[in-house]
Design a protein around this motif. Structure first.
Motif, PDB file in Angstrom:
ATOM      1  N   VAL A 115       1.139   6.929  -6.264  1.00  0.00           N
ATOM      2  CA  VAL A 115       1.739   8.171  -5.779  1.00  0.00           C
ATOM      3  C   VAL A 115       0.673   9.101  -5.207  1.00  0.00           C
ATOM      4  N   ARG A 116       1.125   9.967  -4.322  1.00  0.00           N
ATOM      5  CA  ARG A 116       0.339  11.112  -3.853  1.00  0.00           C
ATOM      6  C   ARG A 116       1.106  12.344  -4.286  1.00  0.00           C
ATOM      7  N   LEU A 117       0.419  13.241  -4.948  1.00  0.00           N
ATOM      8  CA  LEU A 117       1.037  14.464  -5.446  1.00  0.00           C
ATOM      9  C   LEU A 117       0.320  15.666  -4.866  1.00  0.00           C
ATOM     10  N   THR A 118       1.059  16.707  -4.585  1.00  0.00           N
ATOM     11  CA  THR A 118       0.468  17.979  -4.203  1.00  0.00           C
ATOM     12  C   THR A 118       0.807  18.971  -5.296  1.00  0.00           C
ATOM     13  N   VAL A 119      -0.217  19.508  -5.933  1.00  0.00           N
ATOM     14  CA  VAL A 119      -0.042  20.499  -6.982  1.00  0.00           C
ATOM     15  C   VAL A 119      -0.323  21.856  -6.349  1.00  0.00           C
ATOM     16  N   ASP A 120       0.751  22.632  -6.165  1.00  0.00           N
ATOM     17  CA  ASP A 120       0.578  23.946  -5.539  1.00  0.00           C
ATOM     18  C   ASP A 120       1.238  25.065  -6.334  1.00  0.00           C
ATOM     19  N   HIS A 121       1.956  24.719  -7.402  1.00  0.00           N
ATOM     20  CA  HIS A 121       2.527  25.762  -8.245  1.00  0.00           C
ATOM     21  C   HIS A 121       1.370  26.489  -8.937  1.00  0.00           C
ATOM     22  N   PRO A 122       1.336  27.821  -8.877  1.00  0.00           N
ATOM     23  CA  PRO A 122       0.180  28.557  -9.410  1.00  0.00           C
ATOM     24  C   PRO A 122      -0.149  28.241 -10.866  1.00  0.00           C
ATOM     25  N   ASP A 123       0.868  28.085 -11.718  1.00  0.00           N
ATOM     26  CA  ASP A 123       0.595  27.800 -13.133  1.00  0.00           C
ATOM     27  C   ASP A 123       0.011  26.401 -13.322  1.00  0.00           C
ATOM     28  N   LEU A 124       0.561  25.415 -12.606  1.00  0.00           N
ATOM     29  CA  LEU A 124       0.040  24.052 -12.702  1.00  0.00           C
ATOM     30  C   LEU A 124      -1.376  23.971 -12.138  1.00  0.00           C
ATOM     31  N   LEU A 125      -1.590  24.628 -11.025  1.00  0.00           N
ATOM     32  CA  LEU A 125      -2.909  24.622 -10.391  1.00  0.00           C
ATOM     33  C   LEU A 125      -3.949  25.279 -11.291  1.00  0.00           C
ATOM     34  N   ALA A 126      -3.580  26.412 -11.898  1.00  0.00           N
ATOM     35  CA  ALA A 126      -4.511  27.110 -12.802  1.00  0.00           C
ATOM     36  C   ALA A 126      -4.829  26.248 -14.015  1.00  0.00           C
ATOM     37  N   ALA A 127      -3.823  25.581 -14.582  1.00  0.00           N
ATOM     38  CA  ALA A 127      -4.057  24.727 -15.754  1.00  0.00           C
ATOM     39  C   ALA A 127      -4.944  23.543 -15.384  1.00  0.00           C
ATOM     40  N   PHE A 128      -4.703  22.931 -14.220  1.00  0.00           N
ATOM     41  CA  PHE A 128      -5.519  21.808 -13.770  1.00  0.00           C
ATOM     42  C   PHE A 128      -6.982  22.230 -13.648  1.00  0.00           C
ATOM     43  N   HIS A 129      -7.219  23.371 -13.002  1.00  0.00           N
ATOM     44  CA  HIS A 129      -8.594  23.846 -12.821  1.00  0.00           C
ATOM     45  C   HIS A 129      -9.231  24.258 -14.147  1.00  0.00           C
ATOM     46  N   THR A 130      -8.475  24.900 -15.023  1.00  0.00           N
ATOM     47  CA  THR A 130      -9.015  25.295 -16.328  1.00  0.00           C
ATOM     48  C   THR A 130      -9.476  24.075 -17.104  1.00  0.00           C
ATOM     49  N   CYS A 131      -8.686  23.008 -17.054  1.00  0.00           N
ATOM     50  CA  CYS A 131      -8.985  21.818 -17.848  1.00  0.00           C
ATOM     51  C   CYS A 131     -10.022  20.905 -17.205  1.00  0.00           C
TER      52      CYS A 131
END
Length: 196
Positions: free
Chosen positions: A130-146
């Motif tokens: 799969v190719r996914l685009t993560v652009d929801h602000p909460d998901l994006l912030a969690a991805f970057h935090t982790c």
């Protein structure tokens, strides 16, 4: 007109997390001690971060796996699975899972950073790539935090929910109260780059 003098300094080394003792020689990293992986918690999250960053810089890594501490005080985490880690450089030695070496290839899982989004390619399961685009602000912030190992207790309720969504897609590993993002950011591409 003066001419620039050639630099006598070694090329910049990649910025690797200072969580494991290692030596680096060119594009080869040797981890000095067996890596505690599979017991979960902070040591596992930090080891994954280290291996992910080595993968991100296309470094060859020689490391061995330790599933518990020498005295057996840290047992394997009951829910720990190695399959989501097959995109990372596999371990060597007798404790290494054979399926990891067989399944690993460069570029199985990675992300690219865009303005306000990340695009993730996941080919760890070839029949379900799969190719996914993560652009929801909460998901994006969690991805970057982790991208740095993070305790779930340090996250807000919304961030924990976002981590749960990312963990369900195996983009974040959550183990014994710690979370770490799994995809490396690819900085070096194969030739041709369509290979990954």
């Amino acid at each position: 007109m003066p001419t620039a003098k050639p630099s006598l300094e070694a090329p910049d080394r990649p910025d690797l997390p200072d969580v494991l003792p290692y030596r680096i020689n060119g594009h080869h990293v040797v981890v000095a001690e067996p890596v505690l992986l599979g017991a979960g918690g902070r040591p596992t999250a930090q080891a994954i971060q280290f291996l992910r960053e080595c993968q991100s810089h296309a470094l060859t890594v020689t490391w061995s796996l330790r599933r518990a501490d020498a005295a057996g005080h840290i047992p394997p985490a009951p829910d720990f699975a190695f399959a989501p880690l097959h995109h990372l450089p596999p371990p060597s030695g007798p404790a290494a899972p054979d399926d990891w070496r067989r399944a690993h290839s460069y570029g199985q899982l990675y992300y690219r950073q865009g303005p306000g989004f990340v695009q993730i390619k996941d080919c760890r399961k070839p029949d379900a790539a799969v190719r996914l685009t993560v652009d929801h602000p909460d998901l994006l912030a969690a991805f970057h935090t982790c991208l740095d190992p993070t305790t779930l207790d340090d996250l807000s309720h919304t961030e924990r929910e976002a981590v749960s969504v990312l963990a369900a897609e195996e983009l974040v590993l959550v183990t014994r109260g710690w979370a770490v993002s799994l995809p490396p950011r690819i900085r070096h591409w194969t030739v041709p780059d369509t290979g990954i």
